[in-house]
Design a protein around this motif. Structure first.
Motif, PDB file in Angstrom:
ATOM      1  N   ILE A 138       0.868  -1.174   0.000  1.00 14.37           N
ATOM      2  CA  ILE A 138       0.000   0.000   0.000  1.00 14.37           C
ATOM      3  C   ILE A 138       0.901   1.218   0.000  1.00 14.37           C
ATOM      4  CG2 ILE A 138      -1.737   1.316   1.278  1.00 14.37           C
ATOM      5  CD1 ILE A 138      -2.672  -1.337   2.506  1.00 14.37           C
ATOM      6  N   ALA A 141      -0.657   6.291   3.820  1.00 15.80           N
ATOM      7  CA  ALA A 141      -1.154   5.778   5.105  1.00 15.80           C
ATOM      8  C   ALA A 141      -2.376   6.542   5.590  1.00 15.80           C
ATOM      9  CB  ALA A 141      -0.045   5.843   6.151  1.00 15.80           C
ATOM     10  N   ALA A 145      -6.127   4.022   2.905  1.00 19.65           N
ATOM     11  CA  ALA A 145      -5.213   2.909   3.136  1.00 19.65           C
ATOM     12  C   ALA A 145      -5.830   1.887   4.083  1.00 19.65           C
ATOM     13  CB  ALA A 145      -3.891   3.421   3.698  1.00 19.65           C
ATOM     14  N   VAL A 162       3.686  -1.061   3.803  1.00 27.40           N
ATOM     15  CA  VAL A 162       3.051   0.242   3.657  1.00 27.40           C
ATOM     16  C   VAL A 162       4.151   1.281   3.483  1.00 27.40           C
ATOM     17  CG1 VAL A 162       1.540   1.982   4.643  1.00 27.40           C
ATOM     18  CG2 VAL A 162       1.073  -0.440   5.048  1.00 27.40           C
ATOM     19  N   VAL A 170       2.116   4.971  10.030  1.00 30.98           N
ATOM     20  CA  VAL A 170       1.592   3.641   9.716  1.00 30.98           C
ATOM     21  C   VAL A 170       1.144   2.900  10.975  1.00 30.98           C
ATOM     22  CG1 VAL A 170       2.136   1.475   8.491  1.00 30.98           C
ATOM     23  CG2 VAL A 170       3.149   3.609   7.722  1.00 30.98           C
TER      24      VAL A 170
END
Length: 295
Positions: A138, A141, A145, A162, A170
């Motif tokens: 991903i 954040a 997300a 992430v 995150v």
């Protein structure tokens, strides 16, 4: 006739008005998508758009009468819609975000909240025959997300990187990953090396600026890119995927499928209940995305 689904309360037959709310909202394709589907399904419903910010949301919601069946919510309203919902589906509870309110779907008349973004991501990936994703990445954040992470959990992911400008941002995704059984690994966005993954879901704003070297590093090992953006296309990331010769998809597929799930909710109160002539409605919605003037 009033339609009742088990455990879902009464769906008021006379409630025919719907809208999408957000700020900004002029770019929204939702009215065209919904209108195309309603025409196929024989629904005499109106669906418009309204510019509403978080500060005015409560007042606007309180002003709706019994003609209103439901709302679609986009940024920045998903958190306030979550707070306004009397009940929420599992996807909404996990993400803390509601993008769909069914206003006349319970006996009490209190709004029911849903998150169809998660299902929109899952179904958009299935268009590329991606139904199982053991690991993924991903980018970003923010709020979207979170929906991406829940979608990946439904696709069987156990490891998700992430990539974010501030890895400390995150933390909430790491905690959610623990609930979902996913090992979430924060990585600086500007890292020069990333583990190879079959799918990357980008959740950055469309106007986000990325140095070419950063975007190229993500593209080299990123597999298929699903960029949730559709109003600003191409993006810095989609350009990098093109340079890498890898497939990139805009957020139009996610928009399409989350809208179909919303219509199921507005029709039956259940995002998992298919509708009669649904395939025809979906095909009409796809045509609108290709040519907006067909609506």
């Amino acid at each position: 006739m009033v339609r009742r689904q088990p455990g879902l309360g009464v769906l008021t037959p006379g409630a025919t008005r719907l809208e999408v709310w957000g700020d900004p909202i002029a770019h929204s394709r939702s009215p065209q998508l919904h209108a195309a589907a309603y025409a196929v399904l024989g629904l005499d419903w109106s669906y418009g758009r309204r510019r509403v910010d978080a500060a005015s949301f409560g007042q606007e919601l309180a002003g709706l009468d019994r003609e209103w069946r439901g709302l679609s919510l986009t940024m920045p309203l998903k958190a306030v819609a979550f707070a306004a919902a009397a009940t929420r589906d599992r996807r909404a509870e996990l993400t803390g975000a509601v993008n769909t309110l069914l206003l006349r779907g319970t006996d009490s008349g209190m709004p029911r909240g849903f998150n169809t973004d998660v299902g929109g991501i899952v179904r958009a990936l299935s268009d590329d025959r991606i139904t199982v994703v053991p690991r993924a990445r991903i980018v970003g954040a923010g709020a979207t997300a979170t929906s991406a992470l829940v979608a990946l959990s439904e696709l069987g992911a156990s490891e998700v990187e992430v990539a974010a400008r501030r890895p400390e941002a995150v933390h909430a995704l790491v905690q959610l990953g623990e609930r979902l059984g996913i090992a979430v690994s924060p990585t600086p966005l500007a890292a020069s090396d990333h583990p190879a993954v079959p799918v990357t879901i980008a959740t950055l704003p469309g106007e986000a600026q990325l140095p070419a070297a950063v975007a190229d590093a993500l593209a080299r090992s990123g597999g298929l890119l699903l960029d949730v953006v559709y109003g600003h296309w191409p993006t810095a990331l989609s350009d990098a995927w093109e340079r890498a010769g890898a497939p990139a998809r805009s957020g139009l597929g996610m928009l399409l499928h989350q809208a179909l799930l919303q219509i199921r909710i507005f029709r039956h109160g259940d995002p998992d209940m298919p509708m009669d002539r649904e395939d025809e409605a979906l095909a009409a919605m796809r045509r609108v995305l290709v040519d907006p003037h067909t609506a």
